[in-house]
Design a protein around this motif. Structure first.
Motif, short mmCIF file in Angstrom:
data_model
loop_
_atom_site.label_atom_id
_atom_site.label_comp_id
_atom_site.label_asym_id
_atom_site.label_seq_id
_atom_site.Cartn_x
_atom_site.Cartn_y
_atom_site.Cartn_z
N THR A 50 -17.08 -6.08 6.18
CA THR A 50 -18.55 -5.95 5.09
C THR A 50 -19.41 -5.01 5.28
O THR A 50 -19.53 -4.37 5.33
CB THR A 50 -19.85 -6.70 4.98
N GLU A 51 -18.94 -4.63 7.26
CA GLU A 51 -19.11 -2.98 7.79
C GLU A 51 -19.34 -1.79 7.10
O GLU A 51 -19.35 -0.94 6.90
CB GLU A 51 -19.60 -2.81 8.86
N LEU A 52 -17.47 -2.24 6.53
CA LEU A 52 -17.37 -0.96 5.68
C LEU A 52 -17.07 -1.27 4.13
O LEU A 52 -16.70 0.12 3.70
CB LEU A 52 -15.66 -0.62 6.01
N CYS A 53 -17.57 -2.46 3.79
CA CYS A 53 -17.94 -2.24 1.68
C CYS A 53 -18.49 -1.34 1.92
O CYS A 53 -19.34 -1.37 2.14
CB CYS A 53 -17.62 -3.79 2.12
N ILE A 54 -18.23 -0.62 0.70
CA ILE A 54 -18.93 -0.20 0.17
C ILE A 54 -20.06 -0.50 -1.57
O ILE A 54 -20.30 0.74 -1.80
CB ILE A 54 -18.52 1.79 -0.29
N GLY A 55 -19.22 -1.91 -1.57
CA GLY A 55 -19.62 -2.41 -2.63
C GLY A 55 -18.99 -1.45 -3.92
O GLY A 55 -20.28 -2.17 -5.41
N CYS A 56 -18.01 -1.31 -4.05
CA CYS A 56 -17.46 -0.03 -5.42
C CYS A 56 -16.59 -1.67 -6.50
O CYS A 56 -16.54 -1.34 -7.63
CB CYS A 56 -16.49 0.66 -5.60
N GLY A 57 -16.84 -2.05 -5.91
CA GLY A 57 -16.16 -3.22 -7.01
C GLY A 57 -14.92 -3.61 -7.69
O GLY A 57 -14.51 -4.50 -8.30
N ALA A 58 -14.49 -2.09 -7.30
CA ALA A 58 -12.65 -2.30 -7.29
C ALA A 58 -12.13 -3.26 -7.09
O ALA A 58 -11.36 -4.30 -7.65
CB ALA A 58 -11.72 -1.56 -6.66
N ALA A 105 -4.52 -4.23 -0.67
CA ALA A 105 -4.26 -2.35 -0.66
C ALA A 105 -4.65 -1.48 -1.40
O ALA A 105 -4.38 -0.52 -2.50
CB ALA A 105 -2.32 -3.17 -2.34
N SER A 106 -5.53 -2.19 -2.33
CA SER A 106 -6.31 -1.21 -3.16
C SER A 106 -7.39 -0.88 -2.82
O SER A 106 -8.17 0.53 -3.48
CB SER A 106 -6.38 -2.06 -4.63
N CYS A 107 -8.36 -1.36 -1.98
CA CYS A 107 -9.43 -1.12 -1.15
C CYS A 107 -9.82 0.57 -0.88
O CYS A 107 -9.13 0.86 -0.50
CB CYS A 107 -9.92 -1.96 0.35
N PRO A 108 -11.16 1.23 -1.97
CA PRO A 108 -11.02 2.37 -1.48
C PRO A 108 -11.17 3.08 0.34
O PRO A 108 -11.36 3.77 0.71
CB PRO A 108 -12.04 2.92 -2.30
N LYS A 109 -12.08 2.09 1.19
CA LYS A 109 -12.50 2.24 2.26
C LYS A 109 -11.27 1.43 2.96
O LYS A 109 -12.15 1.17 4.08
CB LYS A 109 -13.89 1.40 2.37
N SER A 128 -7.05 1.74 -8.45
CA SER A 128 -7.54 0.71 -7.98
C SER A 128 -8.00 0.09 -9.36
O SER A 128 -8.52 -0.63 -9.59
CB SER A 128 -8.15 -0.38 -6.87
N ARG A 129 -8.99 1.18 -9.84
CA ARG A 129 -9.99 1.18 -11.10
C ARG A 129 -9.14 1.58 -12.53
O ARG A 129 -9.62 1.22 -13.28
CB ARG A 129 -11.04 1.93 -11.25
N GLN A 130 -7.76 2.28 -12.31
CA GLN A 130 -6.88 2.12 -13.58
C GLN A 130 -7.02 1.59 -14.94
O GLN A 130 -7.51 2.11 -15.67
CB GLN A 130 -5.65 3.16 -13.04
N ARG A 131 -6.14 0.52 -14.69
CA ARG A 131 -6.35 -0.34 -14.92
C ARG A 131 -7.44 -1.10 -16.32
O ARG A 131 -7.26 -0.97 -17.15
CB ARG A 131 -5.62 -1.94 -14.76
N ASP A 178 0.52 -1.77 -0.60
CA ASP A 178 0.16 0.28 -0.06
C ASP A 178 1.19 1.02 0.08
O ASP A 178 1.43 1.61 0.95
CB ASP A 178 -0.69 0.27 1.10
N PRO A 179 0.49 2.50 -0.93
CA PRO A 179 1.56 3.43 -0.76
C PRO A 179 1.45 3.95 0.60
O PRO A 179 2.32 4.87 0.29
CB PRO A 179 1.09 4.56 -1.70
N THR A 180 0.22 3.66 0.78
CA THR A 180 0.64 4.36 2.51
C THR A 180 1.67 3.73 3.36
O THR A 180 2.22 4.27 4.40
CB THR A 180 -0.93 4.28 3.62
N PHE A 181 1.94 2.30 3.16
CA PHE A 181 3.12 1.84 3.77
C PHE A 181 4.30 2.83 3.80
O PHE A 181 5.02 3.24 4.13
CB PHE A 181 3.95 0.64 3.91
N VAL A 182 4.85 2.88 2.50
CA VAL A 182 5.85 4.30 1.71
C VAL A 182 5.92 5.36 2.97
O VAL A 182 6.86 5.82 3.44
CB VAL A 182 6.66 4.46 0.91
#
Lengths: 251, 555
Positions: B485-493, B527-531, A155-158, A39-43
Motif C-alpha cells: 500500500t505504501e507504493l500504490c498510487i491508486g491508478c486502478g490498472a 507484471a502490469s503495476c506502473p509502480k 496495462s490500460r491498453q486493452r 514482466d518485459p523487464t525480465f527479458v
C-alpha cells in the motif's frame, strides 16, 4: 532462456519429454503461472546478463487458463519488441503459443529458435566492439519498461480501446497505437539521455552528438527530465550548462 | 551471498534409469553442495518412493533444513506430494521447489548426456538461488455459508433449486414475476412429446412445499457482494428489502422471445409470432386454413449472428398440431436451414413432412414478401418465384437475452458475450461455471436451450454448486498477489486487469487491495503495476530475477 506458463506451454514441454521428443540442450526454463506474469523487464534483464535468446511461451489466444493473461502478455511483448527493434535486438526475443497437447510443437519451436539464435551468433554484449553502446541501449530499454508512463499505458491498453474511459470516450486502436508509439520513442530517448549523463555532466550539444539527434530535441527532453527530478544542472562553463543524472526523482 | 538463516537441502533423483541412465546424477548432488546456502545434498533412486520420502523428512529434521529442493520430474505432477512431505516434517510447504531434470532434460536430451548434465547443473543452481528467497505462505481457510441462491424460477431455475433442496441445502429461489414457471407458462404444448407444457410445471407444487426451498416471487436482485462461500444477496420483493446469505449463486434467468415488431408487417392479427400462435392454439382459436410460417426472422443476420436453436422444432410442432386438428389445412414453412439434430428431432421433422407440411428454402438476400392473400418467395431449389396462398402468416423469432442481463452481470461480476447471453468459463471443459468461483449458469440465460438442455444444465449447475456446499470450509492457495500500500498510487490498472475481479479499491486509503480468496495467483497484476507495487508471492520478481541472473552471469 524460456518463460513457460504452468498450464499450457510448460505442460507441452512435459509432454515432449513424455513422448521422448529430442531437442537442443541450449534452453533453460523458468516456470511462471501465466505468460502474463512475464514482466518485459525480465527479458531486458536476461539480455543484460548475456543471454543470447529469450522465448516466452503461453497458452493459445482464447485458451488462457486465467482467461485474459495471454492477451496481456501479447501487449507487453509487443511494446518490448518495438523497443528492442530500436536497439536492433528484437530478433532475439520470441513470443509464441503452445498448448498442453503440443509436445511436438514445443520441441519444434525450441529447435527453430535455437538454430535462429545460433545463426545470429552470441549476444553482442558478450564480446565485440559496440559492447558499451549496446549495454547502454539495453539499460535504456529496461528503464523505459520500468517507467510508470509506459507501464501505465501497457496495462490500460486493452480496456481503453474496448471500453469507454470515465469521460465516456473510447480510444480507437489506431489512436492508441500512435499514442503508445509516441510514448515509446520519446521515453526511450529520454532514458538514453539519463544513462549518457550518469557518470559525467554533459552539455546539450554534446549529448545531441553522442545520441545522434537534434540539440533542440535534447533540450526538450532535458526540460522534462528536470521536471521529473531525474537530471539537474551540473555546472555552467562559459554560459554553457552541463547536465547530470541524479538519484531519486519521480518517474 | 550466504545467509546463515537459509539452510537448503537438495535431493537429486535418479528416477531409476530415467534420469540416472542419461545424466550424471551423483555429480549433480556434488555440484549442489558447492552452491550458496546449500547445507545438505544427496541423490536418491526414487525420491517419490517410501524410502525417498522418509529420507527427505529425516534430513529436514537432522540438518534443520528450512528450504527443500527436489531435482527430479515435473512439479505439475509431484509438487503436491513433496509439499505435503515437507509439511509433515514441520516445514512450510511453500519453502519447497522442484527442478525438472527428467521431462525437460534427461528424456529430451538422451543423446547428449554431458550437455544434459550441464543443463541440469544450471537448472539446480537457478533453483537454489530462487529457494533462498522463498517465504513461508499460509493457505487460507474460508468458512462457507451452506446455502444457495437461484436467480430465476423457470424450468432451469426450478430444476436447479429442486436438485439442491433435495440434497439438503437451503435454497432461495428468486423469481421476478408473480408466479414460477417462466416461458413454460406461455406455451401450449412442448416438442417432441407434444404433451401439455403444464405437465412440466407439476414440480411447482413440490417446490413450493419443499422444506429446504424458500421462494421469493415478485423479487429482483438489488445488490450482490462477497465471494465464493460468502455471498450476500440483497433482493427487493415488492417494496421490501430482504438480505440473503449464500455460498453459491446459480443464474437461471432465461431468455425472452423477440417480438417481431417491424418485421414483415407484424400486426398480431394476420401476421403473428410463434408465441402468439401458442396462445391461439391453447385456446383453440386457429381458424386459418392456409398458413405460412417464416423461420429465422430477426436472427442469423448482421444484427444477431446466432441461431436460436429451438425455433425450427417449435414451428414444426405447431404446424403438426394444426394439421392434427384441421386435416384440411395447408401449411408451408419457409426456412433457411432446418436444425433437427439427433435421432428424435430428425424423426420429428420427417413426420412433419409425411404429414404434408411443405418446406421451402428461402435465401436471406431474397426474403419472402407478404401480400394481401399471398406470400411471394423465390425458391433457390426450383430457381423460380412462387406464390403461396395464405390467410395467416406466423413469424419465428429468436430468443434474445433479458434486458436486465447487463445489470445482473455487473452485480455478479460475470461476463456477457456479444449478444448479452452469459459467458461460461470454458465452452467445453466448464460449460456451466463462470470464471468467478461459486457462480454458475444454466438454461437459456446462457444460450437458447430447449427443455431437455435446460434441465440437464440445471442439474449440472446444481451439481457444480454442491462441490462447494458440501465442504466444511474452503482452502485457498497461499501463492496470491499482495499490494504494498505504501507504493500504490491508486491508478486502478490492476483492478481492471484482474480476470477474476479479485482486486478492489480500499475506500479509506484509496489504494488497491487484493482479495486473497478470489486471487488465483496468475501474476498479471504484478507484471502490469506502473509502480511495481504488487508482490506475486512464490513467483516474485526478485525470485525470477535471481534465476535469470545466475544463469546469465555477470557481464
Amino acid at each position: 532462456m524460456g518463460f513457460l506458463c504452468n498450464w499450457c506451454s510448460y505442460a507441452g514441454a512435459d509432454l515432449a519429454g513424455v513422448s521422448r521428443i529430442q531437442y537442443p540442450t541450449n534452453i533453460r526454463i523458468i516456470r511462471v503461472m501465466c505468460s502474463g506474469r512475464v514482466d518485459p523487464t525480465f527479458v531486458a534483464d536476461a539480455f543484460l546478463h548475456g543471454i543470447d535468446g529469450v522465448l516466452v511461451l503461453g497458452c493459445h489466444l482464447g485458451d488462457c487458463h486465467y482467461i485474459t493473461g495471454n492477451y496481456e502478455a501479447e501487449i507487453k511483448m509487443s511494446t518490448l519488441s518495438k523497443l528492442l527493434c530500436i536497439v536492433t535486438f528484437s530478433d532475439r526475443m520470441r513470443l509464441d503459443w503452445v498448448s498442453a497437447a503440443e509436445g511436438n510443437r514445443f520441441a519444434q519451436i525450441v529447435s527453430d529458435f535455437t538454430n535462429h539464435i545460433q545463426e545470429l551468433g552470441p549476444s553482442p554484449i558478450k564480446e565485440g566492439k559496440n559492447k558499451t553502446q549496446i549495454i547502454d541501449d539495453l539499460e535504456a530499454v529496461k528503464s523505459v519498461l520500468e517507467s510508470s508512463r509506459l507501464r501505465g499505458l501497457i496495462s490500460r491498453q486493452r480496456d481503453l480501446v474496448t471500453e469507454k474511459n470515465v469521460y465516456g470516450n473510447q480510444i480507437t486502436v489506431e489512436n492508441f497505437k500512435n499514442l503508445l508509439d509516441d510514448a515509446i520513442n520519446s521515453e526511450f530517448v529520454r532514458h538514453k539521455i539519463v544513462i549518457k549523463i550518469k557518470e559525467i555532466g554533459k552539455s546539450v550539444p554534446d549529448i545531441a552528438n553522442e545520441i545522434g539527434i537534434k540539440a533542440k530535441e535534447v533540450l526538450e527532453h532535458i526540460v522534462v527530465l528536470r521536471s521529473r527530478g531525474l537530471v539537474d544542472v551540473y555546472e555552467i562553463n562559459e554560459e554553457i550548462p552541463t547536465f547530470i543524472s541524479i538519484q531519486g526523482g519521480k518517474e | 551471498m550466504t545467509n546463515d538463516d537459509i539452510r537448503i537441502g537438495v535431493f537429486v533423483c535418479h528416477c531409476g534409469t530415467n534420469i540416472g541412465g542419461v545424466l550424471d546424477v551423483p555429480s549433480l548432488a556434488d555440484y549442489a553442495s558447492t552452491l550458496p546456502n546449500v547445507t545438505y545434498s544427496t541423490d536418491n533412486l526414487y525420491t517419490c518412493s517410501e524410502v525417498g520420502l522418509t529420507d527427505i523428512k529425516e534430513n529436514i529434521i537432522e540438518h534443520k533444513l528450512n528450504r527443500v529442493i527436489v531435482a527430479s520430474c515435473s512439479p505439475r505432477t509431484h509438487e503436491p506430494l513433496f509439499r505435503s512431505i515437507c509439511q509433515e516434517a514441520g516445514l512450510n510447504p511453500y519453502l519447497f521447489e522442484m527442478v525438472n531434470i527428467r521431462d525437460q532434460d534427461s528424456w529430451v536430451h538422451m543423446k547428449e548426456p554431458e550437455k544434459g548434465t550441464d543443463k541440469a547443473k544450471d537448472l539446480i543452481r537457478m533453483s537454489v538461488h530462487k529457494a533462498a528467497l522463498l517465504e513461508p505462505l499460509e493457505r487460507i481457510k474460508v468458512a462457507i455459508t451452506h446455502s444457495a441462491v437461484v436467480i430465476g424460477g423457470g424450468i432451469a431455475g426450478m430444476t436447479a433449486a429442486l436438485n439442491l433442496g433435495n440434497q439438503g441445502f437451503k435454497t432461495s429461489l428468486i423469481e421476478k414475476e408473480l408466479e414460477l414457471g417462466g416461458l413454460l407458462k406461455s406455451l401450449n404444448k412442448v416438442f417432441p412429446s407434444n404433451e401439455d407444457a403444464s405437465n412440466l410445471l407439476e414440480n411447482i407444487e413440490i417446490i413450493e412445499s419443499h422444506d429446504n426451498i424458500n421462494i421469493y416471487k415478485s423479487s429482483i436482485i438489488e445488490k450482490v457482494s462477497g465471494f465464493v462461500g460468502n455471498y450476500k444477496v440483497v433482493i427487493k420483493q415488492n417494496k421490501k428489502t430482504v438480505d440473503i446469505d449464500a455460498g453459491v449463486i446459480i443464474v437461471a434467468t432465461g431468455a425472452i422471445p423477440l417480438s417481431p415488431e417491424g418485421y414483415f408487417g407484424y400486426d398480431k392479427k394476420k401476421i403473428i409470432s410463434q408465441l402468439d400462435l401458442e396462445s391461439l392454439l391453447k385456446n383453440d382459436q386457429v381458424k386459418a386454413n392456409n398458413i405460412t410460417m417464416i423461420l429465422c426472422v430477426g436472427c442469423r443476420n448482421e444484427e444477431r449472428r446466432y441461431c436460436s436453436n429451438i425455433c425450427c422444432m417449435s414451428a414444426i410442432k405447431n404446424a403438426m398440431l394444426i394439421i392434427e386438428k384441421n386435416p384440411n389445412a395447408h401449411i408451408t414453412i419457409l426456412f433457411r436451414d432446418i436444425q433437427a439434430s439427433g435421432t428424435v428431432y430428425e424423426k420429428y421433422y420427417r413426420k412433419a413432412r409425411e404429414m404434408g407440411i411443405l418446406f421451402i428454402n428461402y435465401l436471406p438476400e431474397k426474403p419472402p414478401v407478404i401480400k394481401k392473400d399471398v406470400v411471394d418467395v423465390y425458391s433457390d431449389l426450383l430457381n423460380q418465384d412462387i406464390k403461396i396462398p395464405q390467410d395467416l402468416v406466423v413469424l419465428s423469432t429468436p430468443l434474445i437475452a433479458n434486458e436486465d442481463s447487463e445489470v445482473l452481470a455487473k452485480m455478479l461480476k460475470v461476463p456477457l458475450e456479444e449478444n448479452n447471453f452469459f459467458l461460461e468459463a470454458h465452452v467445453k471443459l466448464r460449460p456451466v461455471d463462470f470464471a468467478t468461483d461459486g457462480v454458475y449458469v444454466c438454461g437459456s440465460a446462457h444460450w437458447p436451450a430447449d427443455i431437455a438442455e435446460s434441465t440437464s444444465q440445471a442439474n449440472a449447475a446444481a451439481s457444480r454448486a454442491s462441490t462447494i456446499l458440501w465442504r466444511d470450509h474452503l482452502e485457498v492457495e497461499g501463492s496470491t498477489a499482495e499490494v504494498k500500500t505504501e507504493l500504490c498510487i491508486g491508478c486502478g490498472a490492476c483492478i481492471r486487469i484482474c480476470p477474476y475481479n479479485a482486486i478492489t479499491k480500499d475506500e479509506e486509503t484509496d489504494t488497491a487491495i487484493v482479495n486473497k480468496v478470489m486471487c488465483k495467483g496468475c501474476g498479471v497484476c504484478g507484471a502490469s503495476c506502473p509502480k511495481n507495487a504488487i508482490i506475486i508471492h512464490h513467483f516474485t520478481s526478485d525470485q525470477i530475477r535471481a534465476e535469470i541472473f545466475t544463469y546469465g552471469g555477470e557481464i
